[in-house]
Design an enzyme around this catalytic site. Structure first.
Site, mmCIF file in Angstrom:
data_model
loop_
_atom_site.group_PDB
_atom_site.id
_atom_site.type_symbol
_atom_site.label_atom_id
_atom_site.label_comp_id
_atom_site.label_asym_id
_atom_site.label_seq_id
_atom_site.Cartn_x
_atom_site.Cartn_y
_atom_site.Cartn_z
ATOM 1 N N GLY A 150 0.834 -1.214 0.000
ATOM 2 C CA GLY A 150 0.000 0.000 0.000
ATOM 3 C C GLY A 150 0.863 1.255 0.000
ATOM 4 N NE ARG A 206 -1.146 -4.832 -0.910
ATOM 5 C CZ ARG A 206 -1.958 -3.786 -0.718
ATOM 6 N NH1 ARG A 206 -2.918 -3.525 -1.573
ATOM 7 N NH2 ARG A 206 -1.807 -3.010 0.334
ATOM 8 C CG ASP A 234 6.045 -6.868 8.808
ATOM 9 O OD1 ASP A 234 7.090 -6.213 8.940
ATOM 10 O OD2 ASP A 234 5.302 -7.187 9.762
ATOM 11 C CB THR A 260 2.539 0.436 6.218
ATOM 12 O OG1 THR A 260 1.162 0.198 6.543
ATOM 13 C CG2 THR A 260 3.369 0.102 7.439
ATOM 14 C CG ASP A 263 -2.265 -0.528 8.125
ATOM 15 O OD1 ASP A 263 -2.947 0.468 7.849
ATOM 16 O OD2 ASP A 263 -2.459 -1.649 7.622
ATOM 17 C CG ASP A 287 0.864 -3.229 10.100
ATOM 18 O OD1 ASP A 287 1.640 -2.481 9.475
ATOM 19 O OD2 ASP A 287 0.125 -4.051 9.532
ATOM 20 N NE ARG A 325 -3.198 -5.593 5.173
ATOM 21 C CZ ARG A 325 -2.380 -5.603 4.138
ATOM 22 N NH1 ARG A 325 -2.781 -6.075 2.991
ATOM 23 N NH2 ARG A 325 -1.154 -5.140 4.239
HETATM 24 P P1 ADP Z 1 3.225 -4.765 2.830
HETATM 25 O O1 ADP Z 1 4.573 -4.703 2.239
HETATM 26 O O2 ADP Z 1 2.624 -3.420 3.061
HETATM 27 O O3 ADP Z 1 3.138 -5.696 4.029
HETATM 28 P P2 ADP Z 1 1.946 -6.821 1.225
HETATM 29 O O4 ADP Z 1 1.836 -7.815 2.326
HETATM 30 O O5 ADP Z 1 0.804 -6.671 0.277
HETATM 31 O O6 ADP Z 1 2.232 -5.355 1.725
HETATM 32 O O7 ADP Z 1 3.257 -7.211 0.403
HETATM 33 C C1 ADP Z 1 3.689 -6.415 -0.670
HETATM 34 C C2 ADP Z 1 4.406 -7.271 -1.671
HETATM 35 O O8 ADP Z 1 5.561 -7.844 -1.080
HETATM 36 C C3 ADP Z 1 3.619 -8.470 -2.177
HETATM 37 O O9 ADP Z 1 2.689 -8.134 -3.190
HETATM 38 C C4 ADP Z 1 4.733 -9.337 -2.700
HETATM 39 O O10 ADP Z 1 5.198 -8.857 -3.945
HETATM 40 C C5 ADP Z 1 5.813 -9.117 -1.670
HETATM 41 N N1 ADP Z 1 5.735 -10.167 -0.646
HETATM 42 C C6 ADP Z 1 4.793 -10.319 0.312
HETATM 43 N N2 ADP Z 1 5.008 -11.436 1.027
HETATM 44 C C7 ADP Z 1 6.133 -12.007 0.521
HETATM 45 C C8 ADP Z 1 6.873 -13.196 0.822
HETATM 46 N N3 ADP Z 1 6.507 -14.026 1.790
HETATM 47 N N4 ADP Z 1 7.979 -13.437 0.092
HETATM 48 C C9 ADP Z 1 8.363 -12.626 -0.904
HETATM 49 N N5 ADP Z 1 7.701 -11.501 -1.251
HETATM 50 C C10 ADP Z 1 6.598 -11.187 -0.559
HETATM 51 O O1 F6P Z 2 -1.804 -1.497 4.605
HETATM 52 C C1 F6P Z 2 -2.320 -0.232 4.345
HETATM 53 C C2 F6P Z 2 -3.790 -0.324 4.032
HETATM 54 O O2 F6P Z 2 -4.264 0.966 3.741
HETATM 55 C C3 F6P Z 2 -4.656 -0.982 5.101
HETATM 56 O O3 F6P Z 2 -4.963 -0.094 6.152
HETATM 57 C C4 F6P Z 2 -5.837 -1.415 4.299
HETATM 58 O O4 F6P Z 2 -6.470 -2.517 4.890
HETATM 59 C C5 F6P Z 2 -5.229 -1.815 2.993
HETATM 60 O O5 F6P Z 2 -3.998 -1.118 2.881
HETATM 61 C C6 F6P Z 2 -6.110 -1.504 1.807
HETATM 62 O O6 F6P Z 2 -5.484 -1.977 0.677
HETATM 63 P P1 F6P Z 2 -6.044 -1.680 -0.794
HETATM 64 O O7 F6P Z 2 -5.642 -0.300 -1.155
HETATM 65 O O8 F6P Z 2 -5.396 -2.714 -1.639
HETATM 66 O O9 F6P Z 2 -7.534 -1.798 -0.743
#
Ligand code: ADP
Ligand code: F6P
Length: 336
Positions: free
Chosen positions: A17, A78, A109, A131, A133, A135, A177
């Site tokens: 995000g 993503r 993360d 982020t 969040d 978190d 989230r």
């Molecule tokens: P955030 O980085 O905010 O936690 P996401 O969980 O959507 O957001 O992860 C963002 C991107 O990071 C994913 O779309 C993917 O490309 C990569 N990613 C997430 N989890 C993994 C993982 N376990 N191993 C490798 N890449 C990952």
């Molecule tokens: O992780 C940031 C965040 O804005 C969360 O607070 C929310 O749940 C999520 O992303 C929304 O994601 P998207 O823009 O894909 O709907």
């Protein structure tokens, strides 16, 4: 003569995000790299753009005038397939092909797990927490949280005006989230009577409804004409909650879901400044030969951790802060 930097070319990508302040981070990372004599390549659309080789030589013009913009000028995406080992290996090969020996990953993360995988394939990586969040276990600050909270607080202040005029109860759902930090901060800063967060919710909707009914009836009986409830996205169900609450209390109740408005807008000074320092640190770590690190902010200092350690770190809403926030929402009525 010894080399001044352990890396020759860094890549920068934003992932997951978007968050206000990411542009300040991109700007600071690029300018720090240039100041250290390191080339910079931008990678569009996170890991998805890496796999599609949406990679370009970043020039100074790219970072001009972006610090005050929300969102990310590198775009974000993503990319679920990046969780697959062969895909990660391909990502590393693409970095090698483009001469990228250091990579800055701005995200949460999930994005750091991608950076961890690339580090295992020989690309020096450093993650920067971005982020709204908040978190991320290893840091007390994440890029975008401050702006998002201020945006949500201003929206709740506005809802208060109309809610008070109609003597209504209002449920305002804010983002997060799985985390209640935005809700907690907005709840305190906007003076909400109730704050509902996933960290303190046992999943029993009936019990939650009964608590809300009790709270609304108590303050109503003591003369309060309107009632603000901040609900975290991780709990959800705000429209249903409003309907049930209205039926149970007889008090008109409305729900507003603030949604993506919280992710946009010009970043606050705090988000710009913290993002700038963390990014500079991230580049300096790469220049010093570090890899598989995440930068953060703890106990008044910019710090860095091994990604493996950072991902294992957990944090929770502070119990004292939570109790105080609840007490402040209602205390004026209960003491007198
Ligand atoms: P955030 O980085 O905010 O936690 P996401 O969980 O959507 O957001 O992860 C963002 C991107 O990071 C994913 O779309 C993917 O490309 C990569 N990613 C997430 N989890 C993994 C993982 N376990 N191993 C490798 N890449 C990952
Ligand atoms: O992780 C940031 C965040 O804005 C969360 O607070 C929310 O749940 C999520 O992303 C929304 O994601 P998207 O823009 O894909 O709907």
């Amino acid at each position: 003569m010894s080399k001044l930097s352990a890396v020759d070319t860094i890549g920068i990508l934003t992932s997951g995000g978007d968050a206000p302040g990411m542009n300040a981070a991109i700007r600071a990372a690029a300018r720090t790299a240039w100041a250290r004599g390191v080339n910079v390549k931008g990678i569009y659309r996170g890991y998805s753009g890496l796999l599609n080789e949406e990679i370009f030589e970043m020039d100074k013009k790219f970072t001009t005038g972006i610090i005050s913009y929300g969102g990310t000028v590198l775009y974000t995406a993503r990319c679920p397939e990046f969780k697959e080992k062969e895909v990660q290996a391909r990502g590393a090969e693409i970095c090698h092909k483009h001469g990228i020996d250091g990579l800055i990953v701005i995200g949460g993360d999930g994005s750091f797990r991608g950076a961890q995988a690339l580090a295992a394939h020989g690309i020096n990586t450093v993650g920067i927490p971005g982020t709204i969040d908040l978190d991320i276990g290893c840091t007390e600050y994440t890029i975008g949280f401050d702006t998002a909270v201020n945006t949500a607080m201003e929206a709740i202040d506005k809802i208060r005006d109309t809610s008070a005029s109609h003597e209504r109860c209002s449920i305002i759902e804010v983002m997060g989230r799985d985390a209640g930090y935005i809700a907690l901060w907005c709840g305190i800063s906007a003076g909400a009577e109730e704050i509902i967060i996933p960290e303190r919710y046992d999943g029993n909707r009936l019990r939650l409804l009964n608590q809300l009914v009790e709270g609304v009836m108590e303050t109503h009986s003591k003369g309060k004409r309107h009632h603000l409830i901040v609900n975290a996205e991780g709990i959800g169900h705000s429209y249903g909650m409003a309907k049930d609450l209205e039926e149970a209390t007889g008090i008109e109740t409305r729900a507003s879901i603030l949604g993506h408005v919280q992710r946009g807008g010009s970043p606050t000074a705090k988000d710009r400044v913290y993002a700038s320092y963390m990014s500079a640190l991230a580049v300096d770590l790469l220049c010093a030969g570090a890899s598989n690190r995440v930068v953060g902010y703890r106990n008044g200092q910019y710090v860095d951790y091994d990604i493996d350690e950072a991902l294992s770190m957990r944090k929770d809403v502070d119990e004292y802060e939570y109790q105080i926030s609840r007490m402040l929402g209602r205390s004026i009525y209960t003491i007198g």
